[in-house]
Write an enzyme that holds these catalytic residues in place. Sequence first.
Site, PDB file in Angstrom:
ATOM      1  N   GLU A 175      -4.756  16.428 -17.364  1.00  0.00           N
ATOM      2  CA  GLU A 175      -3.382  16.790 -17.737  1.00  0.00           C
ATOM      3  C   GLU A 175      -3.465  17.764 -18.917  1.00  0.00           C
ATOM      4  O   GLU A 175      -4.130  17.501 -19.908  1.00  0.00           O
ATOM      5  CB  GLU A 175      -2.604  15.519 -18.109  1.00  0.00           C
ATOM      6  CG  GLU A 175      -1.285  15.730 -18.801  1.00  0.00           C
ATOM      7  CD  GLU A 175      -0.284  16.567 -18.028  1.00  0.00           C
ATOM      8  OE1 GLU A 175       0.130  16.164 -16.940  1.00  0.00           O
ATOM      9  OE2 GLU A 175       0.081  17.665 -18.540  1.00  0.00           O
ATOM     10  N   CYS A 212       9.845  10.189  -0.755  1.00  0.00           N
ATOM     11  CA  CYS A 212       9.473   9.271  -1.844  1.00  0.00           C
ATOM     12  C   CYS A 212       8.444   8.231  -1.384  1.00  0.00           C
ATOM     13  O   CYS A 212       7.733   7.649  -2.203  1.00  0.00           O
ATOM     14  CB  CYS A 212      10.708   8.544  -2.369  1.00  0.00           C
ATOM     15  SG  CYS A 212      12.029   9.690  -2.842  1.00  0.00           S
ATOM     16  N   ASN A 259      31.960  30.595  -0.330  1.00  0.00           N
ATOM     17  CA  ASN A 259      31.675  30.075   1.023  1.00  0.00           C
ATOM     18  C   ASN A 259      30.305  29.400   1.105  1.00  0.00           C
ATOM     19  O   ASN A 259      29.869  29.010   2.186  1.00  0.00           O
ATOM     20  CB  ASN A 259      31.738  31.215   2.051  1.00  0.00           C
ATOM     21  CG  ASN A 259      33.095  31.874   2.055  1.00  0.00           C
ATOM     22  OD1 ASN A 259      34.104  31.196   2.198  1.00  0.00           O
ATOM     23  ND2 ASN A 259      33.131  33.187   1.832  1.00  0.00           N
TER      24      ASN A 259
HETATM   25  P1  FAD Z   1      13.927  18.176   0.175  1.00  0.00           P
HETATM   26  O1  FAD Z   1      14.018  16.748   0.461  1.00  0.00           O
HETATM   27  O2  FAD Z   1      12.639  18.713  -0.345  1.00  0.00           O
HETATM   28  O3  FAD Z   1      14.320  18.966   1.488  1.00  0.00           O
HETATM   29  C1  FAD Z   1      14.368  20.368   1.537  1.00  0.00           C
HETATM   30  C2  FAD Z   1      14.044  20.808   2.943  1.00  0.00           C
HETATM   31  O4  FAD Z   1      14.467  22.136   3.110  1.00  0.00           O
HETATM   32  C3  FAD Z   1      12.548  20.799   3.240  1.00  0.00           C
HETATM   33  O5  FAD Z   1      12.242  19.907   4.278  1.00  0.00           O
HETATM   34  C4  FAD Z   1      12.238  22.249   3.631  1.00  0.00           C
HETATM   35  O6  FAD Z   1      11.325  22.339   4.699  1.00  0.00           O
HETATM   36  C5  FAD Z   1      13.592  22.771   4.011  1.00  0.00           C
HETATM   37  N1  FAD Z   1      13.702  24.225   3.847  1.00  0.00           N
HETATM   38  C6  FAD Z   1      13.436  24.947   2.731  1.00  0.00           C
HETATM   39  N2  FAD Z   1      13.667  26.262   2.946  1.00  0.00           N
HETATM   40  C7  FAD Z   1      14.084  26.379   4.238  1.00  0.00           C
HETATM   41  C8  FAD Z   1      14.469  27.487   5.052  1.00  0.00           C
HETATM   42  N3  FAD Z   1      14.478  28.719   4.563  1.00  0.00           N
HETATM   43  N4  FAD Z   1      14.818  27.229   6.309  1.00  0.00           N
HETATM   44  C9  FAD Z   1      14.833  25.978   6.818  1.00  0.00           C
HETATM   45  N5  FAD Z   1      14.475  24.887   6.090  1.00  0.00           N
HETATM   46  C10 FAD Z   1      14.108  25.093   4.805  1.00  0.00           C
HETATM   47  N6  FAD Z   1      12.694  11.186  -6.054  1.00  0.00           N
HETATM   48  C11 FAD Z   1      13.148  10.011  -6.555  1.00  0.00           C
HETATM   49  O7  FAD Z   1      14.297   9.956  -6.997  1.00  0.00           O
HETATM   50  N7  FAD Z   1      12.348   8.912  -6.556  1.00  0.00           N
HETATM   51  C12 FAD Z   1      11.091   8.923  -6.063  1.00  0.00           C
HETATM   52  O8  FAD Z   1      10.402   7.889  -6.057  1.00  0.00           O
HETATM   53  C13 FAD Z   1      10.583  10.138  -5.559  1.00  0.00           C
HETATM   54  N8  FAD Z   1       9.322  10.212  -5.080  1.00  0.00           N
HETATM   55  C14 FAD Z   1       8.882  11.398  -4.547  1.00  0.00           C
HETATM   56  C15 FAD Z   1       7.596  11.449  -4.028  1.00  0.00           C
HETATM   57  C16 FAD Z   1       7.112  12.638  -3.474  1.00  0.00           C
HETATM   58  C17 FAD Z   1       5.718  12.700  -2.952  1.00  0.00           C
HETATM   59  C18 FAD Z   1       7.975  13.759  -3.399  1.00  0.00           C
HETATM   60  C19 FAD Z   1       7.486  15.029  -2.761  1.00  0.00           C
HETATM   61  C20 FAD Z   1       9.254  13.715  -3.913  1.00  0.00           C
HETATM   62  C21 FAD Z   1       9.721  12.534  -4.494  1.00  0.00           C
HETATM   63  N9  FAD Z   1      10.994  12.438  -5.042  1.00  0.00           N
HETATM   64  C22 FAD Z   1      11.444  11.263  -5.562  1.00  0.00           C
HETATM   65  C23 FAD Z   1      11.886  13.617  -5.070  1.00  0.00           C
HETATM   66  C24 FAD Z   1      12.877  13.585  -3.926  1.00  0.00           C
HETATM   67  O9  FAD Z   1      12.194  13.410  -2.747  1.00  0.00           O
HETATM   68  C25 FAD Z   1      13.642  14.901  -3.937  1.00  0.00           C
HETATM   69  O10 FAD Z   1      14.357  14.984  -5.137  1.00  0.00           O
HETATM   70  C26 FAD Z   1      14.618  14.975  -2.785  1.00  0.00           C
HETATM   71  O11 FAD Z   1      13.953  14.907  -1.547  1.00  0.00           O
HETATM   72  C27 FAD Z   1      15.369  16.306  -2.863  1.00  0.00           C
HETATM   73  O12 FAD Z   1      16.108  16.520  -1.706  1.00  0.00           O
HETATM   74  P2  FAD Z   1      16.427  17.984  -1.198  1.00  0.00           P
HETATM   75  O13 FAD Z   1      17.230  17.811   0.040  1.00  0.00           O
HETATM   76  O14 FAD Z   1      16.982  18.776  -2.295  1.00  0.00           O
HETATM   77  O15 FAD Z   1      15.028  18.620  -0.873  1.00  0.00           O
END
Ligand code: FAD
Length: 562
Positions: free
Chosen positions: A183, A47, A281
Amino acid sequence: MNKTKNRILIVGGVAGGASCAARLRRLCEQCEIVVFERGPYVSFANCGLPYYVGNVIKSEEKLLMAKPKRFREHFNIEVRTETEVLGIDREKKEIEVREFKGGKTYQERYDALVLATGASAIRPPLPGIDLPGIYVLRTIPDSREIRSAVKDASHAVIVGGGYVGLEMAENLARRGLSITMVEMLDQVMPPLDPEMAAFVANHLRDSGVDLRLGSAVESFHQLPGGNLSVRMASGDEIDADIVILSIGVRPESSLAQQAGLELGERGGIRVDDRMQTSDPNIWAVGDVVEVRDVVTGTWQPVALAGPANRQARIAAATINAALHPDTTSATARVRFRGIQGTSICGVFGLAIATTGANEKALNRAEIDNYEKIYVHSHNHATYYPGAKEMHMKVLFAKGDGRVLGAQAIGEADVARRIDVISMAIQMGGTVYDLEESELCYAPQFGAAKDPVNLAGMVAANYLRGDSPLAEWEALDGTQAQVLDVRTAAEYKKGHIPQAKNIPLHQLRDRLSELSKAEEIWPVCERGQRSYYATRILLQNGFRAKNLSGGMKTYNNHKVDKA
Ligand code: FAD
């Protein structure tokens, strides 16, 4: 590795994965926990990335919430970065893993597996989409590349006007770039309804952004000097030093799909309220899952950090309970309540926040028994210096007044109002609850009738029949007499074409100029004077409806159509 210990493997080490791992350790000191992360970092603040590009956050280190060493030392959790999980063998309860450094491939056994693989940026298959100079922003290396490209750039095209697009517009402008934002939809910020998004569009234009709504990109081209040209479906060509793609994300659910786990219609992994997938699981959390929307009941992925973290805690608790069936801990019974999509975004000093359903979502879910109100007020008492306008829309059920959603836009204190309404939605609250909410007030912080109270009062007045409402969408086809109760000077500056002007202070003396045969729709700037007029008319035997949101909403509707 100790084969007798319960082994929990977690794929993905950022918001959902890291949070789940840490919570699991707090619940289970004996479990073996291993996190696999494809990228070079775990637990980083995605974020914060736009603000790192904008140099508000100056050091990359600040984005790293916890490093593998901290996981090892504080939590006894093993983290393997630059390690990709390639597949899941559900029969054997094994995953296949590949290390990027050296290319070693191996299998790992699990008792419980957590998929926290997040979402990936959408890159539509447009000609030229892979040209150098076209970026998405998901990771620290992405932000590093953009920071470096920005140094020699003066103009950026941002494709997509959602959260990340808006944040990037602000941050690239901060770095001195001029911005064109294209957009495809005819509004920015999809979580808003169009008449509310028009406030944001106007603000972007006032802040110098060349905003092109209803504009689809057809292809990207490299110009002889190395710059890019973005060709639009309209035939327009826009030159750019860099292009940022912020078109949205889709769940990174390929591992789950290959393993035959149940997916939803939007491609996210289906989970129950324990965050368990169709395989008992395997659990999944974060951007990769589809969960039930508490207002519309529809299933959808939601890419927000708050839900990812909450889901991670719940997955940890229910995994621990599943691995220790004899546990008597109440923590074992925690359940995910569903999502509301509560979110906020800042752009050029404006905050835009939403919670619950918008009108578009209600219509998609075929929920039509709702009403909407607008409140155009201020963040605090207007007699205290520095009050800022705040525009709010609240949707509620026509029958019992249950709050369904809210959108708010303003320069200050927007989050506080949406947070209050978010809680009301979660508790099944009504507009009568908003009307009666007891909120903080001193002149510099709020108002004795807070915008949340006002929204509740307007809606409750409608539901009790004290102040019927007319919608601006119905203006074009109505036979009603539109009555502008602003001053003559305000009326002269611009008014609804068919409106008759009787300023509020003259209304009681000029009632004879109005016909009881037709409905009368009073209108003013924000809806307050027209409310007073509606009450005067109703008590004098007229049929009257307050034109919802006044000229502030009407003008946005017109601007949006322009
Ligand atoms: P992620 O944080 O994306 O983590 C998933 C991880 O899994 C990644 O690092 C990836 O490399 C790893 N992965 C995937 N597949 C594999 C695999 N096969 N093997 C090993 N590793 C793998 N949300 C808000 O609420 N407020 C905000 O202000 C906000 N700003 C944002 C700004 C940006 C630029 C971005 C990109 C996102 C923002 N978000 C925001 C969204 C928020 O960051 C995500 O909702 C949150 O990080 C989701 O968490 P996650 O663990 O599901 O996924």
